[in-house]
Each structure stands twice: as structure tokens, then as C-alpha cells.
Design a protein around this motif. Structure first.
Motif, short mmCIF file in Angstrom:
data_model
loop_
_atom_site.label_atom_id
_atom_site.label_comp_id
_atom_site.label_asym_id
_atom_site.label_seq_id
_atom_site.Cartn_x
_atom_site.Cartn_y
_atom_site.Cartn_z
N GLN A 23 0.83 -1.21 0.00
CA GLN A 23 0.00 0.00 0.00
C GLN A 23 0.86 1.26 0.00
OE1 GLN A 23 -2.37 -0.70 3.48
NE2 GLN A 23 -3.81 -2.04 2.41
N ALA A 24 1.90 1.27 0.83
CA ALA A 24 2.78 2.44 0.90
C ALA A 24 3.52 2.65 -0.42
CB ALA A 24 3.78 2.26 2.05
N ALA A 25 4.04 1.57 -1.00
CA ALA A 25 4.77 1.68 -2.26
C ALA A 25 3.85 2.16 -3.38
CB ALA A 25 5.40 0.34 -2.63
N ALA A 26 2.66 1.59 -3.47
CA ALA A 26 1.71 1.99 -4.51
C ALA A 26 1.31 3.45 -4.35
CB ALA A 26 0.48 1.09 -4.48
N ALA A 27 1.09 3.89 -3.11
CA ALA A 27 0.72 5.28 -2.87
C ALA A 27 1.85 6.23 -3.26
CB ALA A 27 0.35 5.47 -1.40
N ALA A 28 3.09 5.84 -2.97
CA ALA A 28 4.23 6.67 -3.33
C ALA A 28 4.40 6.75 -4.84
CB ALA A 28 5.51 6.13 -2.69
N VAL A 29 4.37 5.60 -5.50
CA VAL A 29 4.56 5.54 -6.95
C VAL A 29 3.48 6.35 -7.67
CG1 VAL A 29 4.47 3.97 -8.94
CG2 VAL A 29 5.84 3.37 -6.94
N ALA A 30 2.26 6.31 -7.15
CA ALA A 30 1.15 7.02 -7.79
C ALA A 30 1.33 8.53 -7.81
CB ALA A 30 -0.16 6.67 -7.08
N GLN A 31 2.18 9.05 -6.93
CA GLN A 31 2.40 10.50 -6.86
C GLN A 31 3.50 10.97 -7.81
OE1 GLN A 31 0.25 12.33 -5.20
NE2 GLN A 31 -0.69 10.37 -4.67
N THR A 32 4.05 10.07 -8.60
CA THR A 32 5.19 10.38 -9.45
C THR A 32 4.85 10.11 -10.91
OG1 THR A 32 6.17 8.17 -9.51
CG2 THR A 32 6.67 9.53 -7.57
N PRO A 33 5.70 10.55 -11.82
CA PRO A 33 5.52 10.18 -13.23
C PRO A 33 5.69 8.69 -13.48
CG PRO A 33 6.97 12.09 -13.03
CD PRO A 33 6.75 11.57 -11.64
N PHE A 34 6.14 7.94 -12.47
CA PHE A 34 6.30 6.49 -12.59
C PHE A 34 5.03 5.74 -12.19
CE2 PHE A 34 10.57 8.16 -11.59
CZ PHE A 34 11.26 7.71 -12.69
N GLY A 35 3.91 6.43 -12.10
CA GLY A 35 2.67 5.83 -11.65
C GLY A 35 2.29 4.55 -12.38
N GLY A 36 2.68 4.41 -13.61
CA GLY A 36 2.37 3.22 -14.40
C GLY A 36 3.05 1.96 -13.91
N LEU A 37 4.04 2.09 -13.03
CA LEU A 37 4.73 0.91 -12.53
C LEU A 37 3.78 -0.02 -11.77
CD1 LEU A 37 8.12 2.33 -11.20
CD2 LEU A 37 7.69 1.11 -13.34
N ALA A 38 2.78 0.56 -11.13
CA ALA A 38 1.84 -0.26 -10.35
C ALA A 38 1.09 -1.25 -11.24
CB ALA A 38 0.86 0.63 -9.60
N ASP A 39 0.89 -0.88 -12.51
CA ASP A 39 0.17 -1.74 -13.44
C ASP A 39 1.05 -2.31 -14.55
OD1 ASP A 39 -2.26 -1.16 -12.11
OD2 ASP A 39 -2.41 0.73 -13.19
N ALA A 40 2.36 -2.16 -14.40
CA ALA A 40 3.29 -2.63 -15.43
C ALA A 40 3.20 -4.15 -15.58
CB ALA A 40 4.72 -2.22 -15.08
#
Length: 169
Positions: A23-40
Motif C-alpha cells: 500500500q505504501a509503495a503503490a501510494a508513493a509511486v502514484a504520486q510520481t511520473p512512474f505511476g504506471g509501474l503499479a500496473d506494469a
């Protein structure tokens, strides 16, 4: 897809740290231009180690030249400008983003000082560590404000209050 593996040493509360880490990692990634990593399609691996102050003290001295424990250390495995390329061209469908290490004693003391639970503060430190893995830093005022803004936004999505507000007791 984010794959966060958490290794918990004694002293840390008995919680579902794997879920907290994801949850913490997904929330952090979502705030960046790397947001697509969660669904990569590639599996983006992050290792989180919840350990004691002594181990973090040793790592901090060895890798940062600072002879004291700190709350969180991040060890990126790839350069941020290569993340997109590697996630699209991974040979085995896995990309190791890096490692995050938290010190229990420091984390617990800071949590108490801020009026947070250890879980809330550790979640904040995992968010902070993930942002470091993605190349964010807080060396100057503008970098610090940008990173803190992302942390606040990520934590808000998790229902955790702003850790940078000064408490009036």
C-alpha cells in the motif's frame, strides 16, 4: 505490478507488513511520473527490511559515512532514467527497484514524538524510501518541498495525517 517483500525482525509489531508495504509503495509511486509501474507487466520488486537500530547504524556508517542509526535507508538498484526502459525490456519480466531498511528504535521514538503509531510512521518511511528509489531527494529546499508534497499526498490516500505538521501540545 509492484511486488513488495517485507522481512520483519523481532521488536516490530505483529502486523501485515507485506500489505502495508504494498500500500505504501503503490501510494508513493502514484504520486510520481512512474505511476504506471503499479500496473506494469513487469514485476517491480522492492525489498523492505524492518530491523533494529544496530543494523541500520552499521549500514549508515558503511554506505553513508554516518556513525549513527537513522530512521530509513534506501538502496536503489537502477537509475531512475532507466526504469521505463527496463520495465519494457526485462528479460525475465522482473525489475529490482531496490531495498529499504527501517530501524525500529528510531522509528518508534519518532512515532511517539509525532503522536503517530509505529505503523503510521513506518508507512511514511516506506513511502519516503520508495521515493528515494525512484530518484527523489531532499538535499535543497525546493527538492525537499517537492518530495514532502508527494509524501503528504501519498499518505493522505492512506488516511495518515501530515507528518510534517508541527504539533502544538
Amino acid at each position: 505490478m509492484l511486488d513488495v517483500a517485507v522481512q520483519r525482525e523481532s521488536g516490530w509489531p505483529d502486523l501485515d507488513w507485506d500489505a502495508i508495504g504494498v500500500q505504501a509503495a503503490a501510494a508513493a509511486v502514484a504520486q510520481t511520473p512512474f505511476g504506471g509501474l503499479a500496473d506494469a507487466e513487469a514485476v517491480i520488486e522492492i525489498a523492505v527490511r524492518l530491523t533494529d537500530d544496530a543494523e541500520v547504524h552499521q549500514l549508515n556508517a558503511q554506505y553513508r559515512g554516518k556513525d549513527k542509526p537513522t530512521n530509513v535507508l534506501s538502496f536503489p538498484m537502477i537509475e531512475p532514467d532507466l526504469i521505463a526502459v527496463l520495465t519494457q525490456n526485462s528479460d525475465d519480466g522482473e525489475v529490482i527497484l531496490g531495498d529499504i531498511v527501517l530501524a525500529h528504535g528510531v522509528c518508534a521514538a519518532e512515532a511517539q514524538e509525532k503522536g503517530f503509531t509505529v505503523e503510521q510512521h513506518a508507512t511514511h518511511l516506506i513511502v519516503h524510501g520508495v521515493l528515494h528509489l525512484l530518484g527523489y531527494d531532499h538535499q535543497g529546499d525546493s527538492e525537499a518541498e517537492a518530495m514532502e508534497s508527494m509524501e503528504r499526498a501519498a499518505l493522505e490516500t492512506l488516511g495518515i495525517p501530515d507528518p510534517y505538521l508541527v504539533r502544538e501540545d
